[in-house]
Enzyme design. Structure first.
Site, PDB file in Angstrom:
ATOM      1  N   GLU A  83       9.864  -5.800   4.367  1.00 38.18           N
ATOM      2  CA  GLU A  83       9.932  -7.196   3.944  1.00 38.18           C
ATOM      3  C   GLU A  83       9.601  -7.335   2.462  1.00 38.18           C
ATOM      4  OE1 GLU A  83       7.941  -7.225   8.124  1.00 38.18           O
ATOM      5  OE2 GLU A  83       8.046  -5.911   6.368  1.00 38.18           O
ATOM      6  N   LYS A 101       8.319  -2.870  14.364  1.00 38.72           N
ATOM      7  CA  LYS A 101       9.091  -2.492  13.174  1.00 38.72           C
ATOM      8  C   LYS A 101      10.078  -1.373  13.497  1.00 38.72           C
ATOM      9  CE  LYS A 101       5.713  -3.794   9.623  1.00 38.72           C
ATOM     10  NZ  LYS A 101       4.958  -3.328   8.444  1.00 38.72           N
ATOM     11  N   HIS A 104      -8.341 -34.598  15.194  1.00 36.70           N
ATOM     12  CA  HIS A 104      -7.330 -35.471  15.794  1.00 36.70           C
ATOM     13  C   HIS A 104      -6.169 -34.672  16.371  1.00 36.70           C
ATOM     14  CE1 HIS A 104      -9.160 -39.205  14.225  1.00 36.70           C
ATOM     15  NE2 HIS A 104      -9.592 -38.395  13.272  1.00 36.70           N
ATOM     16  N   GLU A 148      -6.264  -7.728  13.748  1.00 36.65           N
ATOM     17  CA  GLU A 148      -5.664  -6.441  13.437  1.00 36.65           C
ATOM     18  C   GLU A 148      -6.718  -5.342  13.449  1.00 36.65           C
ATOM     19  OE1 GLU A 148      -2.040  -6.039  10.870  1.00 36.65           O
ATOM     20  OE2 GLU A 148      -3.462  -5.029   9.541  1.00 36.65           O
ATOM     21  N   LYS A 164       0.823  -1.201   0.000  1.00 36.60           N
ATOM     22  CA  LYS A 164       0.000   0.000   0.000  1.00 36.60           C
ATOM     23  C   LYS A 164       0.860   1.254   0.000  1.00 36.60           C
ATOM     24  CE  LYS A 164      -3.800   2.350   2.300  1.00 36.60           C
ATOM     25  NZ  LYS A 164      -4.883   2.289   3.300  1.00 36.60           N
ATOM     26  N   GLY A 193      -5.423  -2.252   4.000  1.00 39.06           N
ATOM     27  CA  GLY A 193      -4.688  -3.413   3.510  1.00 39.06           C
ATOM     28  C   GLY A 193      -5.440  -4.723   3.654  1.00 39.06           C
ATOM     29  N   ARG A 194      -6.033  -4.957   4.822  1.00 40.22           N
ATOM     30  CA  ARG A 194      -6.717  -6.236   5.039  1.00 40.22           C
ATOM     31  C   ARG A 194      -8.103  -6.268   4.403  1.00 40.22           C
ATOM     32  NH1 ARG A 194      -5.882  -3.140   9.182  1.00 40.22           N
ATOM     33  NH2 ARG A 194      -7.490  -2.464  10.632  1.00 40.22           N
TER      34      ARG A 194
END
Length: 498
Positions: free
Chosen positions: A191, A471, A361, A330, A185, A244-245
């Protein structure tokens, strides 16, 4: 005023689930909502008429109706950053200006996909999508869920800065036939840009003379992408007001539209748009996102449940719990209200989950017999994603439904190690099929559920300042080494040889 409403909610007598069914022969019909190819069964939650009435009062006091209108008309709903949240405009719902801008940018994306198909970038066989968080989770979920019958381009999504992920993604790719999509964005994400630089170097080493010629940018900051070296004709912008999400509907969805085809992407958007219209207009007790939010708040606030589990009984939706972790935690993992006052109560529970029947399981022992009460959400599809013996899918669905029944029913035994407390809540979402339209509606349901939860708690779901401190400290470590940190952090830095 809301303190009295919360007191009424918290003091509403609680009945066991089986008693609720015994008292109301029509409970299943009254607590089931069918919309957009999805059946939402809330009947195995503890919501009853008294709780629904109290939550309706809370919705009125917190002006849920007004908040929805702000969301759909492009008003400011993110007060800390002074922004609207216009992801619904990407689906054609919103202010006229927001919808027009979204449509224009989508047409730009479609035009770029057309020229890629026409060979303007050479013979492209692979798409390497690089992003993180919302810039990666949505595309990865959709490609995995909807692309199992074949993709028009071999498509991989890389997010982790651990270059092992990048190496795994490109090992079977031809650099000369690869298009790299860098999704950020702000186009400053450490990263993502590190992975993008490494991808460019991989292309150079693979004989690509001009790797930037095979690179496109997906961003709300096109000027930053141009500074980084991307030609403006290969930038697909999106609005700053798309979080963003919440961004898989805009140009962040480029790999989805390219790999699945524009028709599938349009179906995805329309499925989400149908859920938008439902959320905006349906009465509260018949509104799937609102009913889900009521249940969420009841278990988090009244029963003090700190987690919520989501289990996809369909391999195609195996990445959905990962996607929901970011969307819900978030957005609503906040400790202050929208005006900065202490929240004073629990916020979002921890979202976690897995895939049925594997999870049975692994973690269902705790769900059935542990000391924690954990609301469970089951998601299944009536239609299988394979052509094998139908007995596979029948067994899958039987297991899904049996788990919900067992959580509610429980079983007493003289051998207490074999006793099940029962009265444990669950919701089931049964899809007609895992199609682009249905998945679009499902994701939009979760978005609106998250928004409704935030409104009813009085928090802002559209900022995410909690991701920044770590960050900032990481930059300090990179720049200054071990100096200036606590003894443990300094020792770890030194031990790692940084």
């Amino acid at each position: 005023m809301t303190a009295n409403i919360w007191a009424a909610i918290e003091n509403t007598p609680s009945k066991k689930l089986e008693a609720l069914f015994d008292e109301d022969a029509q409970r299943v019909d009254g607590m089931t909502i069918s919309q957009s190819g999805l059946r939402f069964d809330f009947s195995k939650t503890h919501l009853d008429a008294g709780l629904l009435l109290a939550f309706a009062e809370l919705a009125k006091a917190m002006d849920l109706d007004g908040a929805r209108e702000k969301l759909f008309t492009g008003a400011v709903v993110n007060p800390t950053e002074g922004r609207a949240a216009t992801h619904v405009a990407e689906r054609g719902n919103g202010s006229a200006d927001d919808v027009a801008q979204a449509k224009a940018l989508q047409n730009r994306m479609r035009g770029l996909i057309d020229v890629i198909e026409a060979g303007a970038f050479g013979e492209i066989k692979h798409i390497l999508h690089i992003g993180i968080g919302g810039s990666a989770l949505g595309p990865k979920l959709l490609i995995d869920a909807l692309g199992r019958d074949g993709l028009r381009f071999d498509t991989k999504v890389v997010s982790n800065v651990d270059a092992t992920a990048l190496a795994e993604a490109v090992k079977d790719m031809d650099p000369k036939a690869t298009l790299v999509a860098v999704a950020s964005k702000t186009f400053t994400t450490t990263e993502t840009l590190m992975n993008a630089e490494s991808a460019l170097e991989w292309m150079r080493e693979g004989g690509v003379e001009d790797p930037y010629g095979q690179l496109i940018a997906l961003t709300a900051a096109p000027e930053k992408a141009m500074e980084w070296g991307v030609d403006q004709n290969r930038i697909l912008p999106f609005a700053e007001s798309v979080g963003g999400r919440y961004s898989l509907w805009c140009s962040i969805g480029f790999p989805v539209a390219a790999a699945l085809g524009w028709g599938a992407f349009e179906e995805l958007l329309e499925g989400a748009a149908e859920m938008d219209r439902h959320f905006r207009s349906a009465p509260l007790a018949a509104n799937a996102p609102v009913m889900a939010a009521f249940a969420d708040l009841y278990y988090a606030q009244v029963r003090k449940c700190q987690t919520r589990a989501v289990f996809a009984y369909d391999e195609r939706l195996r990445l959905l719990p990962d996607y929901l972790q970011q969307l819900e935690m978030e957005s609503n993992g906040k400790s202050v209200t929208a005006d900065g006052a202490p929240l004073g109560r629990a916020s979002a529970p921890v979202t976690w989950g897995g895939v049925g029947t594997d999870a049975q399981h692994a973690v269902f022992q705790l769900l059935h017999q542990g000391t924690h009460t954990i609301p469970v959400e089951f998601i299944a599809s009536k239609t299988p994603g394979h052509d094998f013996d139908p007995a596979h899918h029948e067994t899958l669905l039987i297991n899904c439904f049996a788990q919900g029944a067992a959580l509610m029913r429980g079983r007493d035994s003289a051998d207490k190690a074999r006793s099940y407390a029962g009265d444990r809540p669950s919701t089931t979402i049964l899809m007609d099929d895992v199609t682009p339209s249905a998945v679009g509606a499902l994701i939009a349901f979760y978005e609106h559920r998250t928004f409704a939860n935030a409104v009813l708690l009085g928090i802002n779901p559209f900022d995410q300042f909690g991701v920044e401190l770590g960050k900032e400290i990481a930059r300090g470590i990179a720049e200054n080494g071990p100096d200036g940190f606590d003894p443990s952090t300094s020792a770890l830095i030194a031990a790692a040889g940084l």
